[in-house]
Scaffold this motif. Structure first.
Motif, short mmCIF file in Angstrom:
data_model
loop_
_atom_site.label_atom_id
_atom_site.label_comp_id
_atom_site.label_asym_id
_atom_site.label_seq_id
_atom_site.Cartn_x
_atom_site.Cartn_y
_atom_site.Cartn_z
N UNK B 148 0.83 -1.20 0.00
CA UNK B 148 0.00 0.00 0.00
C UNK B 148 0.87 1.25 0.00
N UNK B 150 2.06 4.50 1.39
CA UNK B 150 2.13 5.14 2.70
C UNK B 150 3.37 6.02 2.74
N UNK B 151 3.48 6.84 3.75
CA UNK B 151 4.74 7.57 3.92
C UNK B 151 5.78 6.57 4.43
N UNK B 155 6.32 4.86 8.14
CA UNK B 155 6.16 3.42 8.28
C UNK B 155 7.28 2.84 9.13
N UNK B 158 6.77 3.76 12.68
CA UNK B 158 5.73 2.95 13.33
C UNK B 158 6.31 1.63 13.82
N UNK B 190 -0.23 -9.59 17.33
CA UNK B 190 -0.91 -8.32 17.04
C UNK B 190 -0.23 -7.59 15.88
N UNK B 193 -0.88 -9.08 12.42
CA UNK B 193 -2.17 -8.64 11.89
C UNK B 193 -2.12 -7.20 11.42
N UNK B 194 -1.56 -6.35 12.27
CA UNK B 194 -1.53 -4.93 11.95
C UNK B 194 -0.83 -4.68 10.62
N UNK B 197 -2.62 -6.02 7.45
CA UNK B 197 -3.71 -5.16 7.02
C UNK B 197 -3.20 -3.83 6.46
N UNK B 198 -2.16 -3.31 7.09
CA UNK B 198 -1.67 -2.00 6.66
C UNK B 198 -1.00 -2.06 5.29
N UNK B 200 -1.28 -4.44 2.84
CA UNK B 200 -2.01 -5.01 1.70
C UNK B 200 -2.30 -3.91 0.67
N UNK B 201 -1.96 -4.13 -0.59
CA UNK B 201 -2.07 -3.08 -1.61
C UNK B 201 -3.54 -2.72 -1.87
#
Lengths: 201, 201
Positions: B148, B150-151, B155, B158, B190, B193-194, B197-198, B200-201
DNA sequence: GCAACATCTGACCATCCGGTCAAAACCCAT
DNA sequence: ATGGGTTTTGACCGGATGGTCAGATGTTGC
């Protein structure tokens, strides 16, 4: 000597706490000296000790105040609101806190990092209870299929970690980003995306 | 006095650094005293100063070593690998670092929190360059539509924030979770999962 | 303008802390 | 075992630091 009564007492107590926050948050408890705090406050050292019985007491007062500011944004998360909006709102408020009160954030971080020697009670009590309460709300939202199923407590941890990072590691963030960036604006956008994707059921 | 030559020098230097890591990471630089370090190390204070010229020097040695351990997992991220797998791998390695070297993590955190007075150079140089380099890789992956958009720098932030949180705020994490939890195992799940989801294109 | 009280300060103290040093203890090759 | 180097330590130093205190200076109600 007791807490604020007259105008002067109120004003000076505040001046001292303000100065102490500056110094404690950038040097830690042991790193801070009363002389430094006195200088920043523009008062003499014995005068500080006229308003507060000890260095410890100043620090303690700051920590106590801090905890409320700290937990309020989470308290405001409304169990009856829209789940995604409520969580996003919490993220936004917490990020605002980092932006507007970075010194408080760092003071808290230093305290926890060092094992929370002067805050254990508050963490075991108030903080843990609030998280437990809100975790139930999050869990219900998940059970109702309104947000994705996740570990609710770790979800809260993620919000803390991601928002505090920008206050606590400010130096690093700004250095890595270089000139011409607004870290908080970018963080806001990034976190918006992150939680939108993470929470979608 | 120069760095390790004989067996004894090697052994004692290590003992001192080990003890110093313990003390510095839990008390900060100014909070730590040579007497404390000496006691943990089981040596006398003058003996510490036979092996290291000063308190500063001990601290500096620790920080220098630290930086490599710290950046290696990011270095290992392979520009030619599968994007999601590579990023996940980095998250996993970084979390392992938090689990296995929490003291190092805290030492680093304290240093940055206090404005990185003894690490600025390293952060402005090595760290910033590495992030810039890897940000380009991430950017390319995004441009190729493999993850995906994102900056990329945020990233990376994070990942740092989410993994270090478990080492740096260990006390808080364990208190809030209560008994019967394996914070790192749960965090691993956790974060899996995070980021799934984040990214995925 | 003055007594009573609040506020402020210079001088001082005891303790802690990083660091020094001379000499003691230890190690080891010959 | 002895001599030369290495390692270790008790005693000490100077400066910083948290805190005290007696008295000076301000403020306020009358």
């Amino acid at each position: 000597m007791p807490r604020p009564k007259t105008r002067i007492q109120l004003r000076n107590s505040e001046t001292i706490l303000e100065a102490a926050l500056d110094v404690f948050s950038s040097q830690g408890f042991r790193g801070a000296t009363l002389d430094q705090i006195a200088e920043v406050a523009g008062l003499s050292k014995p005068n500080l000790l006229y308003y507060f019985p000890s260095k410890e007491a100043i620090h303690q007062t700051l920590l106590t105040r801090l905890l409320h500011t700290w937990l309020d944004p989470l308290r405001e998360m409304d169990p009856n609101g829209d789940p995604v909006a409520e969580i996003m709102g919490y993220v936004r408020r917490k990020l605002e806190l980092s932006r507007n009160f970075p010194r408080e954030s760092r003071l808290f971080a230093i305290e926890i990092l060092q094992g929370a020697p002067r805050m254990r009670a508050a963490i075991e009590g108030e903080l843990t209870e609030l998280v437990a309460e809100k975790a139930l709300v999050l869990q219900r939202w998940m059970d109702e299929g309104r947000i994705a199923r996740l570990d609710p407590v770790h979800l809260v941890f993620s919000i803390w970690a991601l928002t505090q990072h920008y206050a606590d590691f400010d130096v690093q963030v700004r250095t890595v980003l270089g000139e011409g960036h607004d870290p908080y604006a970018e963080a806001g956008a990034f976190l918006e995306t992150l939680y939108a994707r993470l929470l979608a059921p």
